[in-house]
Design a protein around this motif. Structure first.
Motif, PDB file in Angstrom:
ATOM      1  N   ASP A 138       0.854  -1.204   0.000  1.00 11.12           N
ATOM      2  CA  ASP A 138       0.000   0.000   0.000  1.00 11.12           C
ATOM      3  C   ASP A 138       0.884   1.247   0.000  1.00 11.12           C
ATOM      4  O   ASP A 138       1.140   1.850   1.048  1.00 11.12           O
ATOM      5  N   SER A 140       0.419   4.293  -1.450  1.00  6.48           N
ATOM      6  CA  SER A 140      -0.289   5.550  -1.163  1.00  6.48           C
ATOM      7  C   SER A 140      -0.564   5.692   0.328  1.00  6.48           C
ATOM      8  O   SER A 140      -0.366   6.767   0.914  1.00  6.48           O
ATOM      9  N   ARG A 158      -2.001  11.073  -6.892  1.00  4.00           N
ATOM     10  CA  ARG A 158      -1.917   9.641  -7.164  1.00  4.00           C
ATOM     11  C   ARG A 158      -1.601   9.456  -8.652  1.00  4.00           C
ATOM     12  O   ARG A 158      -2.450   9.589  -9.521  1.00  4.00           O
ATOM     13  N   ALA A 184      -8.879   2.326 -11.489  1.00  2.00           N
ATOM     14  CA  ALA A 184      -9.573   1.785 -10.317  1.00  2.00           C
ATOM     15  C   ALA A 184      -8.825   2.098  -9.035  1.00  2.00           C
ATOM     16  O   ALA A 184      -9.433   2.488  -8.019  1.00  2.00           O
ATOM     17  N   ALA A 185      -7.497   1.945  -9.043  1.00  2.00           N
ATOM     18  CA  ALA A 185      -6.709   2.224  -7.844  1.00  2.00           C
ATOM     19  C   ALA A 185      -6.738   3.705  -7.498  1.00  2.00           C
ATOM     20  O   ALA A 185      -6.780   4.082  -6.321  1.00  2.00           O
ATOM     21  N   THR A 186      -6.737   4.549  -8.524  1.00  2.00           N
ATOM     22  CA  THR A 186      -6.797   5.992  -8.281  1.00  2.00           C
ATOM     23  C   THR A 186      -8.128   6.371  -7.663  1.00  2.00           C
ATOM     24  O   THR A 186      -8.188   7.143  -6.693  1.00  2.00           O
ATOM     25  N   GLU A 187      -9.205   5.836  -8.202  1.00  3.70           N
ATOM     26  CA  GLU A 187     -10.525   6.148  -7.647  1.00  3.70           C
ATOM     27  C   GLU A 187     -10.630   5.667  -6.205  1.00  3.70           C
ATOM     28  O   GLU A 187     -11.174   6.375  -5.345  1.00  3.70           O
ATOM     29  N   GLU A 188     -10.115   4.501  -5.915  1.00  6.56           N
ATOM     30  CA  GLU A 188     -10.152   3.994  -4.543  1.00  6.56           C
ATOM     31  C   GLU A 188      -9.377   4.917  -3.602  1.00  6.56           C
ATOM     32  O   GLU A 188      -9.810   5.182  -2.469  1.00  6.56           O
ATOM     33  N   THR A 189      -8.226   5.414  -4.057  1.00  7.54           N
ATOM     34  CA  THR A 189      -7.419   6.313  -3.228  1.00  7.54           C
ATOM     35  C   THR A 189      -8.177   7.592  -2.921  1.00  7.54           C
ATOM     36  O   THR A 189      -8.172   8.089  -1.786  1.00  7.54           O
ATOM     37  N   ARG A 191     -11.461   8.016  -2.883  1.00  6.22           N
ATOM     38  CA  ARG A 191     -12.613   7.738  -2.022  1.00  6.22           C
ATOM     39  C   ARG A 191     -12.176   7.439  -0.585  1.00  6.22           C
ATOM     40  O   ARG A 191     -12.884   7.767   0.368  1.00  6.22           O
ATOM     41  N   ARG A 192     -11.023   6.846  -0.407  1.00  2.27           N
ATOM     42  CA  ARG A 192     -10.546   6.502   0.939  1.00  2.27           C
ATOM     43  C   ARG A 192      -9.933   7.684   1.668  1.00  2.27           C
ATOM     44  O   ARG A 192     -10.051   7.796   2.896  1.00  2.27           O
ATOM     45  N   HIS A 193      -9.261   8.580   0.944  1.00  2.00           N
ATOM     46  CA  HIS A 193      -8.397   9.535   1.628  1.00  2.00           C
ATOM     47  C   HIS A 193      -8.715  11.009   1.386  1.00  2.00           C
ATOM     48  O   HIS A 193      -8.251  11.854   2.154  1.00  2.00           O
TER      49      HIS A 193
END
Length: 459
Positions: A138, A140, A158, A184-189, A191-193
Motif C-alpha cells: 500500500d 499511497s 496519485r 480503479a486504484a486511483t478512484e479507490e485512493t 474515495r478513501r483519503h
C-alpha cells in the motif's frame, strides 16, 4: 462549545503576502485554534482571553508557511545517482532501480522527504507518486501515514503509468499498471483519503505521470475521473526539448496542444516544470487558468532549461514552487527554490527585472496555495485563514546585517526556523521536528536506500 485557545506572537516583522503585500516592521499575529484571528502592527490587542502561550519573536520574520507544489518522495532513497544526465537518460538510468521499491522503502523515503521540507519551513506539501510495481504493498497509504505523522498539510497526487518499454515508453514493463487497474486504484485512493473540507489535512489529486509514460486513453480517462470525483489534476508538462520532440513525433502536436486535446487544461489542473513554452502555450494556460509548478533546481540539475516564469506571471498564470524529486534535487528543501527561482530567472531574457525577492516569496506561499486550489485557506496571513505560518530567525550571523527581512530570507543563507505551525499546531521548534525523530528517520532512510541498491544490483 469551548472557546478556542489562543497563541499570541509579537515583536516580529511580518510579510502577510496578502493581495496588497501588506508588511509590518513590528507587528503581531494571534492564532485562535486552527485559524488566524488577527494580524497587525504593534502589540496584540489587550484583553484577549484563553491565551495559552505568548511568543516574543524579536528578530524574527513571520510569513505564511511554504507550499510545495511538486515532489516525488520515493526518490529520497536514490539521491546522488546519474548526476550528469539529461532527463530522458536520467530516467532510463533510474527506472530499473525505482521499479524495485516497496512499501517499507516508500514510507521511509516519504519520512525523509517530509522531514527535510518541514524543518525548512514547508507547511503544505505534495507528492506525485506514480511508480506502483506489482506486489509492492500500500504505497499511497504509506505516504499519507508519513505526512500525518510529520504534521504537514498534504496533497497526494496519485500518479500512474501504462506506457512501458514495449509500448515505446521508458519504464520497465513490470513497473507500470494497466489502464483499468490504474483508474480503479486511483478512484479507490480518492474515495478513501480525500477530504474536501476547508481545513483538510489530506487531499488527493489524479496525476498520470507524463505524456511519454501514459497512453492517451489513460490521460483522457484520468481527467474525466478527476472531474467526476471533484478533485484536481496534475502531471508533468513541457519539461525538455526531448519531450516536445516526442509529442510532435507521436501525437503530431506540441505538449500544450496535446494536453488541450485530451481535456487537460483548466483551473483544476497544474503541471510541473513547463520550461519549453512558446507564447501561444502561455496564452492557453492563462486563458484556461492552468497552473504551473516551477522547479528551478531540478530544471538546472537535469539541464532542462529556464522556465519563462516572468512571462507566465505577466499573463496571469498561477505559478508555485516545487522541490521535485530528490534524485534531481538532492537538498530536498523548498527554501533553496526561492533563491534559485530569483537567480536563475535573472539569467533569462528579463535579466535583473525577472523577479523580485517579494515575488519569489509569493511564489512559495500564496502562489503555491493557488496552484493546489487552496488559496482561500492558506498561503497568506489574513484573519479567517488557517494557522499555517513560520517564524524565521533573522537575528543570527547569517542575516543580522541585512536590513530588509524579506531580502534576507530569500537571498540570504537558509534561515533557521524557530517555530512552524500547521493548523495551529506547532510541528517545528528551533529547527527540529516535534513529532518525528529525525535521527531515527535518517537511519531508516539509509537502511532502505542500501536495501534498494542491493536489489537493483541483482538485475
Amino acid at each position: 462549545m469551548a472557546a478556542p485557545q489562543r497563541i499570541v506572537i509579537e515583536n516580529c516583522s511580518i510579510a502577510t503576502v496578502d493581495a496588497d503585500d501588506t508588511e509590518y516592521a513590528d507587528g503581531h499575529v494571534v492564532l485562535a485554534g486552527n485559524r488566524i484571528e488577527a494580524v497587525g502592527a504593534g502589540r496584540a490587542p489587550g484583553g484577549l482571553t484563553d491565551v495559552v502561550r505568548r511568543i516574543d519573536a524579536t528578530g524574527h520574520l513571520v510569513t505564511p508557511g511554504l507550499v510545495n507544489t511538486h515532489h516525488h518522495f520515493y526518490q529520497w532513497i536514490t539521491r546522488g545517482l546519474a548526476t550528469d544526465h539529461n532527463l530522458f537518460d536520467w530516467l532510463v538510468a533510474l527506472y530499473p532501480t525505482w521499479a524495485r521499491i516497496d512499501e517499507a522503502m516508500v514510507y521511509a523515503a516519504a519520512q525523509g522527504s517530509l522531514a527535510m521540507m518541514a524543518r525548512g519551513g514547508v507547511t503544505c506539501a505534495m507528492d506525485h507518486h506514480y511508480v506502483y510495481p506489482r506486489g509492492s504493498g500500500d504505497l499511497s497509504g504509506a505516504i499519507i501515514r508519513a505526512a500525518q505523522e510529520t504534521g504537514v498539510r498534504f496533497t497526494l497526487a496519485r500518479g500512474s503509468m501504462d506506457r512501458s518499454r514495449k509500448d515505446g515508453g521508458l519504464p520497465p514493463d513490470f513497473a507500470v499498471e494497466t489502464l483499468q487497474g490504474a483508474l480503479a486504484a486511483t478512484e479507490e485512493t480518492v474515495r478513501r483519503h480525500h477530504d474536501a473540507s476547508f481545513d483538510a489535512m489530506t487531499q488527493i489529486a489524479v496525476a498520470p505521470c507524463s505524456p511519454f509514460s501514459v497512453s492517451t486513453e489513460l490521460l483522457r480517462a484520468g481527467g474525466e475521473l478527476a472531474r467526476r470525483l471533484g478533485v484536481r489534476l496534475h502531471t508533468h508538462g513541457s519539461e525538455t526539448v526531448e519531450e516536445e520532440k516526442f509529442c510532435h513525433e507521436l501525437f503530431g502536436m506540441g505538449p500544450t496542444d496535446y494536453f488541450e486535446s485530451t481535456g487537460w487544461l483548466g483551473e483544476d489542473v497544474w503541471m510541473a516544470h513547463c520550461v519549453h513554452m512558446n507564447d501561444s502555450d502561455i496564452a492557453a494556460f492563462a486563458r484556461t487558468g492552468t497552473g504551473v509548478a516551477h522547479c528551478p533546481s531540478s530544471n538546472a540539475r537535469l539541464a532542462a532549461g529556464i522556465a519563462r516564469v516572468p512571462d507566465l506571471l505577466a499573463a496571469g498564470v498561477p505559478v508555485g514552487l516545487g522541490v521535485d524529486g530528490t534524485a534531481s534535487n538532492e537538498s530536498g528543501e523548498l527554501h533553496t527554490e526561492l533563491r534559485n527561482a530569483l537567480l536563475i530567472n535573472r539569467l533569462g531574457a528579463h535579466r535583473e527585472a525577472a523577479l523580485t525577492a517579494r515575488q519569489a516569496l509569493r511564489l512559495a506561499t500564496f502562489g503555491g496555495a493557488r496552484v493546489l486550489g487552496r488559496a482561500a485557506e492558506i498561503g497568506s496571513l489574513e484573519p479567517g485563514k488557517l494557522a499555517d505560518l513560520v517564524l524565521w530567525n533573522l537575528g543570527t550571523l547569517a542575516h543580522a546585517s541585512i536590513a530588509d527581512p524579506v531580502t534576507a530570507l530569500v537571498l540570504g543563507a537558509a534561515a533557521p526556523v524557530t517555530a512552524s505551525f500547521v493548523n495551529g499546531r506547532q510541528i517545528v521548534a528551533d529547527g527540529r521536528l516535534l513529532h518525528v525523530d529525525e535521527d531515527v528517520v535518517a537511519r531508516s532512510t539509509r537502511a532502505e536506500a542500501q536495501r534498494l541498491a542491493r536489489l537493483a544490483a541483482q538485475d
